[in-house]
Design a protein around this motif. Structure first.
Motif, mmCIF file in Angstrom:
data_model
loop_
_atom_site.group_PDB
_atom_site.id
_atom_site.type_symbol
_atom_site.label_atom_id
_atom_site.label_comp_id
_atom_site.label_asym_id
_atom_site.label_seq_id
_atom_site.Cartn_x
_atom_site.Cartn_y
_atom_site.Cartn_z
ATOM 1 N N ARG A 44 32.103 -8.080 22.965
ATOM 2 C CA ARG A 44 32.453 -6.954 23.031
ATOM 3 C C ARG A 44 33.497 -6.449 23.978
ATOM 4 N NH1 ARG A 44 31.469 -2.810 26.153
ATOM 5 N NH2 ARG A 44 31.865 -0.603 25.308
ATOM 6 N N GLY A 45 33.232 -6.579 25.266
ATOM 7 C CA GLY A 45 34.061 -6.192 26.186
ATOM 8 C C GLY A 45 35.321 -7.081 26.222
ATOM 9 N N ILE A 46 35.056 -8.651 26.103
ATOM 10 C CA ILE A 46 36.228 -9.415 26.318
ATOM 11 C C ILE A 46 37.247 -9.536 25.137
ATOM 12 C CG2 ILE A 46 36.644 -11.962 26.396
ATOM 13 C CD1 ILE A 46 33.780 -12.625 27.257
ATOM 14 N N GLY A 47 36.385 -9.078 24.049
ATOM 15 C CA GLY A 47 37.418 -8.679 22.832
ATOM 16 C C GLY A 47 38.168 -7.537 22.949
ATOM 17 N N SER A 48 37.775 -6.525 23.315
ATOM 18 C CA SER A 48 38.554 -5.218 23.599
ATOM 19 C C SER A 48 39.749 -5.607 24.470
ATOM 20 C CB SER A 48 37.876 -4.093 23.690
ATOM 21 O OG SER A 48 37.381 -4.005 25.180
ATOM 22 N N GLY A 52 43.726 -5.651 24.069
ATOM 23 C CA GLY A 52 44.558 -4.884 24.840
ATOM 24 C C GLY A 52 45.687 -5.866 25.388
ATOM 25 N N ALA A 53 45.379 -7.016 25.924
ATOM 26 C CA ALA A 53 46.400 -7.864 26.447
ATOM 27 C C ALA A 53 47.428 -8.414 25.234
ATOM 28 C CB ALA A 53 45.806 -9.093 27.116
ATOM 29 N N VAL A 54 46.935 -8.627 24.056
ATOM 30 C CA VAL A 54 47.855 -9.184 22.958
ATOM 31 C C VAL A 54 48.642 -8.108 22.702
ATOM 32 C CG1 VAL A 54 47.871 -9.983 21.069
ATOM 33 C CG2 VAL A 54 46.155 -11.137 22.490
ATOM 34 N N GLU B 11 37.726 -1.970 29.451
ATOM 35 C CA GLU B 11 38.267 -3.122 29.360
ATOM 36 C C GLU B 11 39.616 -3.208 28.546
ATOM 37 O OE1 GLU B 11 35.372 -2.219 27.673
ATOM 38 O OE2 GLU B 11 33.701 -3.253 28.604
ATOM 39 N N TYR B 12 39.710 -2.490 27.535
ATOM 40 C CA TYR B 12 41.091 -2.413 26.664
ATOM 41 C C TYR B 12 41.999 -1.638 27.486
ATOM 42 C CZ TYR B 12 44.046 -0.933 23.010
ATOM 43 O OH TYR B 12 45.169 -0.647 22.231
ATOM 44 N N VAL B 13 41.816 -0.730 28.066
ATOM 45 C CA VAL B 13 42.866 0.023 28.781
ATOM 46 C C VAL B 13 43.287 -0.537 30.201
ATOM 47 C CG1 VAL B 13 43.418 2.228 29.916
ATOM 48 C CG2 VAL B 13 41.915 2.220 28.085
ATOM 49 N N ASN B 14 42.357 -1.340 30.747
ATOM 50 C CA ASN B 14 42.575 -2.161 31.946
ATOM 51 C C ASN B 14 43.538 -3.172 31.625
ATOM 52 O OD1 ASN B 14 41.465 -0.267 33.717
ATOM 53 N ND2 ASN B 14 39.557 -1.608 34.070
ATOM 54 N N ALA B 15 43.239 -3.785 30.475
ATOM 55 C CA ALA B 15 44.005 -4.995 30.153
ATOM 56 C C ALA B 15 45.397 -4.497 29.826
ATOM 57 C CB ALA B 15 43.641 -5.860 28.956
ATOM 58 N N ARG B 16 45.782 -3.507 29.087
ATOM 59 C CA ARG B 16 47.130 -3.269 28.924
ATOM 60 C C ARG B 16 47.715 -2.639 30.149
ATOM 61 N NH1 ARG B 16 48.138 -0.635 23.143
ATOM 62 N NH2 ARG B 16 50.040 -1.503 23.824
ATOM 63 N N VAL B 17 47.104 -1.873 30.960
ATOM 64 C CA VAL B 17 47.624 -1.206 32.190
ATOM 65 C C VAL B 17 48.095 -2.537 33.246
ATOM 66 C CG1 VAL B 17 46.785 -0.006 34.353
ATOM 67 C CG2 VAL B 17 46.636 0.881 32.233
ATOM 68 N N ARG B 18 47.204 -3.485 33.170
ATOM 69 C CA ARG B 18 47.562 -4.539 34.368
ATOM 70 C C ARG B 18 48.841 -5.313 33.847
ATOM 71 N NH1 ARG B 18 43.488 -5.493 38.056
ATOM 72 N NH2 ARG B 18 41.884 -4.181 37.831
ATOM 73 N N SER B 19 48.842 -5.615 32.489
ATOM 74 C CA SER B 19 50.049 -5.947 32.160
ATOM 75 C C SER B 19 51.265 -5.646 32.321
ATOM 76 C CB SER B 19 49.790 -6.491 30.545
ATOM 77 O OG SER B 19 51.154 -6.755 29.877
ATOM 78 N N TRP B 86 45.104 5.683 24.607
ATOM 79 C CA TRP B 86 44.125 4.468 24.792
ATOM 80 C C TRP B 86 42.791 4.921 25.096
ATOM 81 C CZ3 TRP B 86 48.028 1.397 28.003
ATOM 82 C CH2 TRP B 86 49.128 1.023 27.297
ATOM 83 N N CYS B 87 42.665 6.019 25.889
ATOM 84 C CA CYS B 87 41.530 6.099 26.758
ATOM 85 C C CYS B 87 40.443 6.970 25.592
ATOM 86 C CB CYS B 87 41.661 7.013 27.788
ATOM 87 S SG CYS B 87 42.601 6.207 29.252
ATOM 88 N N GLU B 88 39.313 6.590 25.703
ATOM 89 C CA GLU B 88 38.254 7.164 24.933
ATOM 90 C C GLU B 88 37.115 7.562 25.850
ATOM 91 O OE1 GLU B 88 37.050 4.868 21.739
ATOM 92 O OE2 GLU B 88 39.204 4.696 20.970
ATOM 93 N N GLY B 89 36.152 8.599 25.534
ATOM 94 C CA GLY B 89 35.113 8.950 26.172
ATOM 95 C C GLY B 89 35.151 9.537 27.383
ATOM 96 N N ALA B 90 34.354 9.117 28.395
ATOM 97 C CA ALA B 90 34.531 9.505 29.670
ATOM 98 C C ALA B 90 35.471 9.381 30.428
ATOM 99 C CB ALA B 90 33.335 9.234 30.602
#
Lengths: 85, 350
Positions: A44-48, A52-54, B11-19, B86-90
């Motif tokens: 779940r975490g890795i996928g999201s 994002g990276a892709v 996880e999602y937001v951090n991946a995009r932000v770091r890129s 991109w952000c959701e929830g808290a």
């Protein structure tokens, strides 16, 4: 509450019967199922993060895919139990 | 506007932000930029993925420093809007808390525009569309003809109540100060850190407290320097750890004591050089830059301990803001005919 405790222990320990509470085949199936559950949670975490990276850089697709399916090894290792019982 | 519900998705937001963070300019790039003409800076920005789109879109309408300025603003706004969406929830709440700074800026700009009877186009150019307000609300704010109408439009937002309370003051005195103060206060009140509990959020809390403390220190120093007989506790912002309203009143009259207080605080180590300079040269500008650098250092290390929290996002927001400020300083400095060394001394870099 306390007086039924020995009774409960008897049922759980299957006193007077030789068969275990969970037969070995079912236990193996449970093991695989729980492993798959753990793998799913990890993915779940890795996928999201991978999505994002892709989204930022499409070249990361292959790397992201590999990291996403890494926890899948958990299930493969757990499958060994099926052959052991 | 994105959804506020659901669970956090760091996880999602951090991946995009770091890129995106990896694509920001480095110190070497600033050195190069400081030696370029405005047209060359614009071309350099066009090659960076962060600004390419904006430079191309605005290139036909503007040129030179104006093009750089508009492209910087557009890129900043778009970046921060993206992050919020991109952000959701808290996580959304935590990021929006900091980005509301741009909402506060926009509200003040619109208020001043109406007060000074500036035309709509000029006010619209000065807005930074990076906060929580959507374009529709901003357009309606721009269309408003009177201060009362603006306050009415904002009644449903986080600034609503504070502005409503200050409206009477405005009507009786006829100056904007009460309303502007109300906006600032509402913003800093929302920054309040009481509800940020837990290990992962403690870093974020520390950062926000540092920001409030620095703001208080600067305000007090400015008041002390200007010699104006204003009670510094009027401008005191709650939420910091270093000062209290009563203590600040005392410190305002005694700058040495104020500097001593900062030196003994948890910021002392990072700021000691700047504090010595402040004592000797009595220049506020150098000290203000030192505070900015200290905040940036904070931001740089934010998110290393707790990667799956709001901190890497805030770190990116700060770094991006600083980059935009730096490029703007370079472009404006070039326009004013400053040399590369002078410009470099104005930049805030680590």
């Amino acid at each position: 509450m306390l007086e039924i405790a020995p009774e409960l222990a008897n049922v759980v320990l299957q006193e007077g019967s030789n068969a275990p509470a969970i037969p070995s085949a079912s236990a193996a199936a449970l093991a695989v199922g729980l492993a798959a559950f753990g793998a799913g949670y990890a993915e779940r975490g890795i996928g999201s993060a991978a999505v994002g990276a892709v989204a930022e850089d499409e070249d990361l697709f292959v790397t992201g895919l590999i990291f996403t399916v890494l926890p899948e090894t958990l299930v493969i290792l757990a499958l060994v139990t099926i052959f052991l019982v | 506007m994105s959804s506020h519900g659901g669970t956090s998705n760091p996880e999602y937001v951090n991946a995009r932000v770091r890129s995106r963070r990896a694509a920001l300019f480095e110190e070497d790039d600033y050195r190069k930029l400081a030696r370029m003409s405005p047209a060359e800076i614009a071309r350099f920005m066009e090659e960076s993925p962060a600004y390419e789109e904006q430079i191309n879109a605005l290139g036909s309408r503007f040129s030179g420093v104006d093009l750089i300025e508009y492209a910087l603003n557009a890129s900043l706004a778009e970046d921060f809007e993206d992050i919020l969406s991109w952000c959701e929830g808290a996580l959304y709440g935590h990021v929006a808390r900091y980005l509301r700074k741009f909402d506060a800026w926009n509200v003040k700009t619109v208020l001043r525009g109406v007060y000074a009877d500036t035309d709509r186009e000029a006010v619209s150019d000065d807005l930074i569309r990076a906060g929580e307000f959507d374009d529709r609300l901003l357009e309606r704010l721009l269309d408003a003809d009177s201060i009362e109408e603006i306050v009415e439009l904002l009644s449903g937002t986080v600034f609503g109540r504070a502005l409503g309370d200050a409206l009477d003051d405005y009507e009786s005195t006829g100056v904007l100060v009460p309303l502007e103060n109300a906006v600032d206060r509402a913003y800093y009140k929302l920054l309040r850190t009481d509800d940020l509990t837990g290990e992962a959020l403690s870093e974020y809390r520390e950062f926000l407290e540092a920001e409030i403390d620095f703001r208080n220190a600067i305000n007090t120093l400015r008041l002390a320097r200007s010699g104006a007989d204003i009670d510094p506790s009027e401008y005191f912002i709650e939420g910091g750890v270093l000062f209290s309203a009563a203590g600040l009143r005392q410190l305002a009259s005694n700058t040495d004591e104020l500097i001593q207080r900062i030196r003994e605080s948890r910021y002392g180590e990072e700021l000691s050089e700047a504090l010595t300079e402040l004592e000797a040269a009595e220049s506020l500008i150098g000290f203000e830059r030192a505070l900015e650098v200290a905040l940036l250092e904070y931001a740089d290390s934010l998110g290393l301990v707790h990667p799956l929290s709001v901190t890497p996002v805030v770190s990116y927001v700060l770094t991006k803001e600083r980059e935009v400020d730096n490029i703007r300083a370079i472009a404006r400095g070039k326009e004013a005919g400053l040399g590369p060394e002078e410009i470099e001394s104005e930049l805030v870099v680590l």
